[in-house]
Design an enzyme around this catalytic site. Structure first.
Site, PDB file in Angstrom:
ATOM      1  CG  ASN A 184      -2.159   0.883   1.015  1.00 14.40           C
ATOM      2  OD1 ASN A 184      -2.800   0.851  -0.036  1.00 14.40           O
ATOM      3  ND2 ASN A 184      -2.484   1.693   2.010  1.00 14.40           N
ATOM      4  CG  ASN A 191      -2.885   4.513   4.220  1.00 17.63           C
ATOM      5  OD1 ASN A 191      -2.437   4.794   3.120  1.00 17.63           O
ATOM      6  ND2 ASN A 191      -4.069   3.924   4.386  1.00 17.63           N
ATOM      7  CG  ASP A 211      -6.272   6.603   2.736  1.00 10.71           C
ATOM      8  OD1 ASP A 211      -5.127   6.215   2.433  1.00 10.71           O
ATOM      9  OD2 ASP A 211      -7.290   6.145   2.189  1.00 10.71           O
TER      10      ASP A 211
END
Length: 295
Positions: free
Chosen positions: A104, A151, A201
């Site tokens: 990610n 994140n 995020d």
């Protein structure tokens, strides 16, 4: 009253899961990605052109290297990517045995190491993710385990603090950072995310060491003072799922914001037709130039 600023749409990309904005100060262009469909974009604000390049697998984040190349963190590990040929070369896959995980978010630290984290494809039920760094010798080190959704990694101007968000944890964390060894310690929370803001995020940091965090489910980007833990201001985005932000423009005062259509119903999309588009907001304090990979 909390200052609230507005953003505006600069490109109708309709991305499934737009993410990873990164300003290229040399080319004066914005790199960003669509994770689920494996695309890398290069947005030229001067001409309002958004070039697209196919990666061939899920891509979690993008960084630039000091020689002008591109590195990605993809489903199968850290990789180099050539936009011209669209060739992908895997450098190191630390989770080759974890098919249920993908990479990610991530960025380079001020010394040029590439930090990126992983997440389970079903993060609501699993915390199989981890946080890694790729150094100049192309070796990988694991720093955290039991991560939900990795994140938002940024560093303070003096490189003594790293900020990080596991989106499933409900907090934004800070670590003491050893820039020489590339290690983290002394984890503590600097911001507790209110329920109405959803989940923390992607993240960026400005020239005054304030954090700018995209709040998935909260329809905004928040400016946070990590020392007081206060939310200082918000930028509203006309979509439910802003995903990440990056400072750009010639003076680094244009805050670009990516967003997602992922998992939204037809009814939800009807109310937010710009979901998945690229937005920008003008801010008073500039950002900082993103470090490049040195390897």
């Amino acid at each position: 009253m909390l200052p609230i600023h507005q953003s505006h749409n600069v490109f109708s990309a309709q991305a499934t899961l737009g993410e990873g904005p990164l300003w290229d100060e040399q080319a004066q262009a914005l790199w960003w990605i669509d994770i689920e469909v494996g695309l890398v974009f290069r947005y030229d604000p001067a001409n309002q052109v958004n070039d697209r390049f196919e990666v061939g697998q899920r891509v979690g984040t993008i960084v630039l290297d000091s020689a002008g190349g591109i590195l990605l963190a993809v489903a199968n590990g850290f990789a180099r990517f050539d936009p011209t040929s669209q060739a992908l070369v895997i450098i190191n896959d630390p989770e080759a045995d974890l098919s249920e995980n993908r990479f990610n978010d991530g960025k380079c630290d001020p010394a040029g190491r590439f930090w990126a984290g992983t997440m389970n494809l079903d993060p609501g039920n699993h915390t199989t993710g981890a946080l890694y760094s790729l150094d100049s010798e192309l070796s990988v080190r694991k720093h955290l385990s039991d991560v939900g959704v990795s994140n938002g990694i940024v560093w303070s101007a003096d490189a003594k603090t790293m900020y990080y968000a596991d989106s499933m944890s409900g907090v934004v964390d800070a670590f003491d950072y050893d820039i020489h060894q590339g290690t983290i310690s002394n984890r503590r929370s600097v911001f507790h995310v209110p329920d109405e803001l959803g989940a923390a995020d992607g993240m960026s940091i400005d020239a005054e060491d304030r954090l700018w965090v995209a709040f998935w489910g909260g329809g905004c980007v928040g400016c946070i003072d990590p020392h007081s833990g206060q939310l200082l201001s918000k930028i509203e985005v006309p979509v439910e799922q802003p995903t990440a932000c990056a400072f750009g423009g010639s003076d680094l005062r244009d805050l670009y914001i990516t967003s997602a259509r992922h998992a939204l119903t037809d009814a939800q999309l009807a109310k937010q037709p710009e979901a998945g588009d690229l937005f920008v907001a003008r801010v008073e304090v500039p950002g900082v130039v993103s470090p490049r990979f040195k390897g």
